[in-house]
Scaffold this motif. Structure first.
Motif, short mmCIF file in Angstrom:
data_model
loop_
_atom_site.label_atom_id
_atom_site.label_comp_id
_atom_site.label_asym_id
_atom_site.label_seq_id
_atom_site.Cartn_x
_atom_site.Cartn_y
_atom_site.Cartn_z
N ALA A 245 0.55 -1.35 0.01
CA ALA A 245 0.15 -0.06 -0.23
C ALA A 245 1.03 1.45 -0.14
N ALA A 246 0.58 1.84 -0.94
CA ALA A 246 1.12 3.72 -0.73
C ALA A 246 0.54 4.27 -0.26
N ARG A 247 1.62 5.69 0.25
CA ARG A 247 1.69 6.47 1.41
C ARG A 247 1.77 7.44 0.46
N PHE A 248 0.64 8.80 0.62
CA PHE A 248 1.36 9.61 0.59
C PHE A 248 1.25 11.25 1.12
N ASP A 249 2.68 11.46 1.93
CA ASP A 249 2.71 12.32 2.72
C ASP A 249 2.78 13.94 1.90
N PHE A 250 2.17 14.99 2.32
CA PHE A 250 2.04 16.09 1.87
C PHE A 250 0.79 16.85 2.59
N ASP A 251 1.34 18.54 1.94
CA ASP A 251 0.55 19.46 2.22
C ASP A 251 -0.54 20.12 1.01
N ALA A 252 -1.48 19.69 1.24
CA ALA A 252 -2.99 19.92 0.25
C ALA A 252 -2.89 21.95 -0.45
N ALA A 253 -2.47 21.84 0.60
CA ALA A 253 -2.72 23.58 0.33
C ALA A 253 -1.64 24.15 0.07
N ARG A 254 -0.14 23.04 -0.65
CA ARG A 254 0.98 23.41 -0.48
C ARG A 254 0.89 22.46 -1.54
N PRO A 255 0.98 22.26 -3.10
CA PRO A 255 1.06 21.26 -3.53
C PRO A 255 2.27 21.05 -4.31
N LEU A 256 3.30 22.48 -4.29
CA LEU A 256 4.42 22.45 -4.60
C LEU A 256 5.69 22.15 -3.25
N ALA A 257 5.40 22.25 -2.00
CA ALA A 257 6.01 21.38 -1.24
C ALA A 257 6.77 20.66 -1.58
N PRO A 258 7.89 19.41 -0.88
CA PRO A 258 8.38 18.28 -1.05
C PRO A 258 6.75 17.41 -0.73
N TRP A 259 7.10 16.23 -1.38
CA TRP A 259 5.84 15.70 -0.75
C TRP A 259 6.88 14.20 -0.63
N ARG A 260 6.70 13.18 0.51
CA ARG A 260 6.65 12.03 0.62
C ARG A 260 6.14 10.80 0.07
#
Length: 327
Positions: A245-260
């Motif tokens: 299973a995949a996990r996406f850790d990011f800030d939906a309000a700041r999608p151009l910040a880094p994602w894990r």
């Protein structure tokens, strides 16, 4: 992984599983009981998407048939300027202005025609896919070589609120061709492409997060949402490896910040650094779509299996996506 079956339906039921290899065509007609015509018209969704890029440019093209409507988009992102040079989209009527065939690779044919625009993805006799885009904002002529490619993914599985979905996805297809946008011409001969051919009987409300990046030594496809972990796959030197299973850790309000992005089996753990994004937000009441697809680079580690040594990944070009549709 098991080899791809001959059909997405077996003994009247969806042939659920994660497979390696090509499928000739998506065909849900053997389902028993077979959903009624109106339900199929409202729930049968199909699309072809091509993402291709190199160190200078990324291009995304999609042709989508949602049963009662069709749409297409094409964009070109200049990675050196970190800016969209072209961002085109248009809606139309399925059958009249657009069609997405049931063959995912060999025999594939998807097209869209609208005012001032023509797009097509067609399989040719020498086992190549020819991608053509002709709009006022963007022109693309490219060939994607299927011969000798790494085994593609075929995933078939259940979906909440719908019936079943199937997708065929490739990794790292060699590209030859060119693109023009913003008064500039780009050679695509150093680019790598991935094809997403999807066909399913889906829920009216569908949401997902997605990540995709590909080059010959390493590539992957991840999805979190409506399709569970069915399409999570890593390719290492062309060898497909099923992921958890995949996990996406990011800030939906700041999608151009880094994602894990990472998987719960520990085989993939990457940080995605966006350079820019293509986004669209439509709300027609009876139908809506909120979408953002950042373009950038992945870095981190992947593993060939539990307990295998980590393999470093750096500068892997690709995209992430946060998407929600009422369709």
């Amino acid at each position: 992984m098991k080899p791809a079956p001959a059909s997405v339906v077996l003994d009247g039921a969806p042939n659920h599983g994660r497979y390696s290899g090509r499928l000739d065509r998506f065909d849900w007609s053997p389902l028993r009981p077979r959903p009624g015509w109106l339900w199929r018209r409202l729930h049968h969704k199909r699309w072809h998407y091509v993402g291709l890029g190199d160190d200078t440019v990324f291009i995304g093209v999609a042709i989508v048939d949602v049963g009662w409507a069709a749409s297409a988009f094409a964009y070109l992102f200049d990675r050196r300027r970190r800016a969209l040079l072209a961002d085109w989209s248009q809606d139309g009527l399925p059958g009249l202005q657009a069609r997405v065939g049931d063959a995912p690779l060999a025999g594939a044919h998807a097209w869209f025609r609208g005012p001032g625009a023509g797009l097509s993805l067609r399989h040719e006799a020498d086992d190549r896919l020819r991608l053509s885009v002709a709009t006022r904002a963007l022109r693309v002529e490219a060939e994607l070589a299927l011969a000798g490619m790494a085994p593609p993914l075929l995933a078939i599985g259940p979906v909440d609120g719908g019936l079943a979905h199937a997708t065929q996805k490739t990794t790292a297809l060699p590209v030859r061709g060119w693109a023009e946008a913003g008064g500039r011409r780009f050679t695509l001969d150093a680019a790598w492409a991935a094809v997403d051919a999807s066909n399913g009987l889906l829920a009216r409300d569908t949401a997902w997060r997605w990540a995709s990046a590909h080059r010959p030594d390493v590539g992957f496809n991840l999805q979190q949402g409506y399709f569970g972990d069915q399409e999570n796959l890593l390719w290492l030197d062309g060898r497909p490896i099923a992921l958890g299973a995949a996990r996406f850790d990011f800030d939906a309000a700041r999608p151009l910040a880094p994602w894990r992005v990472h998987t719960d089996d520990g085989l993939l753990d990457l940080v995605f650094t966006p350079e820019g994004a293509r986004a669209a937000d439509k709300n027609l009441g009876f139908a809506a779509s909120r979408y953002i697809q950042p373009v950038g680079n992945f870095a981190g580690t992947v593993r060939a299996g539990p307990g295998a040594p980590p393999r470093a990944v750096a500068g892997l070009s690709g995209v992430t996506e946060d998407h929600r549709s009422r369709w």
